[in-house]
Design a protein around this motif. Structure first.
Motif, PDB file in Angstrom:
ATOM      1  N   ILE A  93       0.332  -1.081  -0.203  1.00 19.57           N
ATOM      2  CA  ILE A  93      -0.032  -0.183   0.286  1.00 19.57           C
ATOM      3  C   ILE A  93       1.052   1.069   0.152  1.00 19.57           C
ATOM      4  O   ILE A  93       0.661   2.206  -1.087  1.00 19.57           O
ATOM      5  CB  ILE A  93      -1.048   0.271   1.076  1.00 19.57           C
ATOM      6  N   LEU A  94       2.170   1.306   0.598  1.00 15.63           N
ATOM      7  CA  LEU A  94       3.037   2.125   1.206  1.00 15.63           C
ATOM      8  C   LEU A  94       3.374   2.207  -0.621  1.00 15.63           C
ATOM      9  O   LEU A  94       3.031   3.711  -1.045  1.00 15.63           O
ATOM     10  CB  LEU A  94       3.871   2.394   2.244  1.00 15.63           C
ATOM     11  N   LEU A  95       4.430   1.666  -1.246  1.00 11.76           N
ATOM     12  CA  LEU A  95       4.633   1.322  -2.716  1.00 11.76           C
ATOM     13  C   LEU A  95       3.178   2.234  -3.510  1.00 11.76           C
ATOM     14  O   LEU A  95       4.031   2.632  -4.229  1.00 11.76           O
ATOM     15  CB  LEU A  95       5.244   0.312  -2.610  1.00 11.76           C
ATOM     16  N   GLY A  96       2.239   1.560  -2.940  1.00 10.76           N
ATOM     17  CA  GLY A  96       1.177   2.001  -4.015  1.00 10.76           C
ATOM     18  C   GLY A  96       0.754   3.577  -4.262  1.00 10.76           C
ATOM     19  O   GLY A  96       0.414   4.728  -4.858  1.00 10.76           O
ATOM     20  N   ILE A 135       1.187   8.973  -7.550  1.00  8.92           N
ATOM     21  CA  ILE A 135       2.182   9.667  -7.915  1.00  8.92           C
ATOM     22  C   ILE A 135       2.576  10.307  -9.201  1.00  8.92           C
ATOM     23  O   ILE A 135       2.555  10.638 -10.250  1.00  8.92           O
ATOM     24  CB  ILE A 135       3.511  10.662  -7.487  1.00  8.92           C
ATOM     25  N   LEU A 136       3.129   8.414  -9.606  1.00  7.55           N
ATOM     26  CA  LEU A 136       3.568   8.604 -11.126  1.00  7.55           C
ATOM     27  C   LEU A 136       2.350   7.748 -11.803  1.00  7.55           C
ATOM     28  O   LEU A 136       2.926   7.715 -13.416  1.00  7.55           O
ATOM     29  CB  LEU A 136       4.944   7.341 -10.944  1.00  7.55           C
ATOM     30  N   GLY A 137       1.108   8.560 -11.684  1.00  4.86           N
ATOM     31  CA  GLY A 137      -0.073   8.516 -12.475  1.00  4.86           C
ATOM     32  C   GLY A 137      -0.225   7.213 -12.746  1.00  4.86           C
ATOM     33  O   GLY A 137      -1.451   6.724 -13.463  1.00  4.86           O
ATOM     34  N   HIS A 186      10.498   0.019  -8.937  1.00  5.34           N
ATOM     35  CA  HIS A 186      11.100  -1.201  -9.933  1.00  5.34           C
ATOM     36  C   HIS A 186      10.018  -2.118  -8.722  1.00  5.34           C
ATOM     37  O   HIS A 186      10.203  -2.348  -7.613  1.00  5.34           O
ATOM     38  CB  HIS A 186      12.504  -1.920  -8.992  1.00  5.34           C
ATOM     39  N   GLY A 187       8.727  -2.546  -9.538  1.00  7.43           N
ATOM     40  CA  GLY A 187       8.426  -3.010  -8.652  1.00  7.43           C
ATOM     41  C   GLY A 187       8.811  -4.441  -8.939  1.00  7.43           C
ATOM     42  O   GLY A 187       9.335  -5.187  -9.525  1.00  7.43           O
ATOM     43  N   THR A 224      16.259   9.489  -6.611  1.00  6.46           N
ATOM     44  CA  THR A 224      16.080   8.053  -5.879  1.00  6.46           C
ATOM     45  C   THR A 224      15.366   6.926  -6.632  1.00  6.46           C
ATOM     46  O   THR A 224      14.334   7.353  -7.584  1.00  6.46           O
ATOM     47  CB  THR A 224      14.457   9.125  -4.768  1.00  6.46           C
ATOM     48  N   LEU A 225      15.914   5.546  -6.138  1.00  7.29           N
ATOM     49  CA  LEU A 225      15.506   4.239  -5.766  1.00  7.29           C
ATOM     50  C   LEU A 225      14.487   3.597  -5.654  1.00  7.29           C
ATOM     51  O   LEU A 225      15.231   3.533  -4.234  1.00  7.29           O
ATOM     52  CB  LEU A 225      16.800   3.946  -6.463  1.00  7.29           C
ATOM     53  N   ILE A 226      13.303   3.172  -6.352  1.00  4.55           N
ATOM     54  CA  ILE A 226      12.337   2.071  -4.764  1.00  4.55           C
ATOM     55  C   ILE A 226      12.828   0.555  -5.679  1.00  4.55           C
ATOM     56  O   ILE A 226      12.109   0.432  -6.921  1.00  4.55           O
ATOM     57  CB  ILE A 226      10.767   2.851  -4.457  1.00  4.55           C
ATOM     58  N   PHE A 227      13.082  -0.273  -4.666  1.00  4.68           N
ATOM     59  CA  PHE A 227      13.172  -1.114  -5.050  1.00  4.68           C
ATOM     60  C   PHE A 227      12.268  -2.249  -4.224  1.00  4.68           C
ATOM     61  O   PHE A 227      12.198  -2.145  -3.133  1.00  4.68           O
ATOM     62  CB  PHE A 227      14.119  -2.573  -4.438  1.00  4.68           C
ATOM     63  N   ASP A 228      11.107  -2.894  -4.738  1.00  2.88           N
ATOM     64  CA  ASP A 228       9.821  -3.291  -3.910  1.00  2.88           C
ATOM     65  C   ASP A 228      10.386  -5.122  -3.984  1.00  2.88           C
ATOM     66  O   ASP A 228       9.910  -5.536  -5.156  1.00  2.88           O
ATOM     67  CB  ASP A 228       8.586  -3.273  -4.259  1.00  2.88           C
TER      68      ASP A 228
END
Length: 563
Positions: free
Chosen positions: A37-40, A45-47, A127-128, A455-459
């Motif tokens: 949910i946090l990642l979602g 914001i990314l559309g 990166h999902g 900023t890079l986000i990895f899930d």
């Protein structure tokens, strides 16, 4: 970098605010605690599309806010091109979700989803869980190569795109001209018929409007005549009930007494003026009525002319001006057909010319891509070795497409061998899900070093890996964290131990509701969370000691090898 996240009324999240920091930000928590949910919320914001059930039960709206501190000059330049001015070096992205719609703002100013997505794409990359699967598609592989060499590749891609459009248009024109003699004869006959039909009508601009007025007048002639006759009776002198007769009598009567009272003179003058106006009106009315008669032949000719014009409008355009324009276009087509052989040769020559130009720029693009493909190959092999691919071969195979595209003629495919003695084969035939995830991690790290994204986000980049490989991935994440802000959701203690900042996501009961919360972990709390990841259900003293040792080894690694 992302310095602040605020999420409100989104699924299990009631209201949370998180302050992220530099380096490797690790997020851990039980399965189902709300990490996705946090990642979602960031993907919104990314559309990302808005689901109807995203708003928390009982709330009227949901809110996501991301505050970025921009320090990379290239990121600032990219934002400037989008018309975004930094406020004390910061950008605030806000998306408020209301029952199937959203209100989007950048630095407090309303914007579209597309504008917000463009701005967010300059600031973070997510990166999902399943994004690495896109590596199996050749279009994605080409996109990665182009992104790696974008400073030199993108300008040439623009030239290819323009050359392709010119080539496509010239082909379309040639195809429209390509017809045999019988087809040309039929087309000429049809054009001649339409031109003759329009020209024989002798249409004049504004003629239709004048005819419409005349037609309405003639069509309602009887009603007009009856009405005017009644008006003449009411206002004329031919009837004792007419206003003209009555006013005339009133003038005479008033003049008889005017000599006895001078104050009556002004009223007498006014009444005489009314009498004069009424007489003038009646004369004009009588003249109009006398001239008004229903001419059946004129009505018939008017109706016939209008039918002709309306029929032409239905076929060729909704106004006489449009019909004339259409006729002019048809004349030009007929003229072109009369010069068919000449036009066909010219169009064919234009196709060859545009094809030759497209070949030149596509070949130039291909040469540049091949140069960068070797550089990218070396970087990927280096990155894969860092991720425990001990004896890896990697190759980018180039083939030529059968047809030109707006992206040139290159058809590429990533090939790999992960075992000694094996030849390279396409990714989809060789690698597992965990291996594919590591390959994507290596590529993300390479691309991150070449662009403006901070900023890079990895899930859950750790999917399908464990043991020594997990340790290697954690070390790679720490390396990336030295020059980028990294947010990583993980279940592996090896990766969590490398955290510069560690957050725990958990859910708990609040009255009758379930809510998700996030808070930072320090010291013993971080070790306790590592122990949970290590030990599962039972947390023994040995597990705690193991977690403590893992944390210390990670600290030593970062303080020695990464400096």
């Amino acid at each position: 970098m992302l310095v602040h996240l605020h999420v409100k009324n989104l699924a299990l999240i009631e209201d949370i605010e998180v302050e992220f920091g530099l380096g490797l930000n690790i997020l851990t928590g039980e399965t189902g605690a709300g990490k996705s949910i946090l990642l979602g919320s960031m993907q919104l914001i990314l559309g990302s599309r808005i689901a109807k059930d995203m708003i928390r039960e009982g709330a009227s709206y949901a809110l996501v806010e991301l505050l970025f501190q921009v320090e990379n000059p290239r990121a600032e330049e990219a934002l400037g091109k989008l018309g975004i001015e930094l406020e004390e070096g910061q950008v605030l992205l806000t998306r408020k979700i209301l029952d199937g719609r959203s209100i989007n703002k950048i630095n407090g100013e309303t914007c579209t989803v597309g504008q917000m997505k463009a701005v967010a794409s300059c600031l973070l990359d997510i990166h999902g869980q399943h994004e690495h699967q896109s590596l199996l598609y050749q279009d994605k592989q080409l996109e990665i190569l182009d992104a790696y060499g974008k400073d030199e590749i993108y300008p040439v891609k623009e030239k290819v795109n323009r050359a392709y459009r010119t080539y496509r248009d010239s082909l379309k024109k040639l195809k429209s001209l390509d017809m045999d003699e019988e087809q040309r004869n039929r087309e000429c006959a049809f054009l001649e018929f339409e031109i003759k039909e329009i020209e024989s009508a002798n249409l004049n601009p504004g003629e239709d409007e004048e005819l419409e007025k005349l037609y309405r007048k003639l069509d309602n002639g009887k009603k007009i005549l009856e009405t005017l006759q009644e008006v003449r009776d009411l206002t004329g002198n031919d009837s004792v009930q007419g206003a003209g007769e009555a006013v005339g009598n009133a003038v005479k009567e008033l003049m008889r007494v005017t000599e006895y009272d001078s104050q009556l003179e002004s009223m007498s003058s006014a009444l005489q003026e009314i009498d004069g106006l009424l007489n003038d009106f009646n004369r004009e009315l009588s003249s109009y009525v006398d001239e008004l008669n229903f001419d059946g032949e004129t009505f018939y000719e008017t109706e016939k002319r209008l039918d002709l014009i309306n029929n032409l409008k239905a076929k060729y355009g909704q106004s006489i001006e449009v019909i004339h324009t259409y006729c002019g276009n048809q004349k030009q087509k007929l003229e072109d057909l009369d010069r068919y052989e000449e036009n066909f040769r010219r169009a064919k020559a234009e196709v060859e010319k545009s094809r030759a130009q497209l070949e030149i720029v596509s070949d130039k693009l291909s040469v540049i891509r091949k140069k960068y493909s070797q550089m990218l190959t070396d970087k990927i092999i280096e990155g894969l070795k860092d991720l425990n691919f001990l004896d890896v071969q990697f190759h980018i195979d180039f083939q030529r497409k059968k047809e030109y595209t707006d992206n040139g003629f290159d058809d590429i495919e990533y090939e790999i061998s992960t075992n000694p003695g094996e030849s390279v084969k396409p990714l989809g035939r060789i690698v597992s899900g965990g291996e594919l995830s590591r390959i994507m991690l290596a590529i993300k790290a390479i691309l991150a070093d070449r662009d403006q994204i901070e900023t890079l986000i990895f899930d859950e980049i750790d999917t399908g890996i464990s043991g020594r490989t997990a340790q290697k991935v954690s070390e790679k994440m720490a390396v990336i964290g030295k020059c980028h802000q990294v947010l990583c959701i993980t279940h592996l203690p090896q990766i969590a131990a490398m955290a510069d900042i560690h957050f725990e996501i958990e859910k708990h009961q609040k009255g009758t509701e379930t809510i998700t919360e996030i808070h930072p972990l320090e010291g013993d709390d971080s070790v306790r969370e590592l122990a949970r990841l290590l030990g599962g259900a039972e947390l023994t003293q040995a597990v705690f000691e193991n977690a403590k040792e893992m944390k210390e080894l990670a600290r030593v690694h970062k303080n020695t090898r990464l400096k």
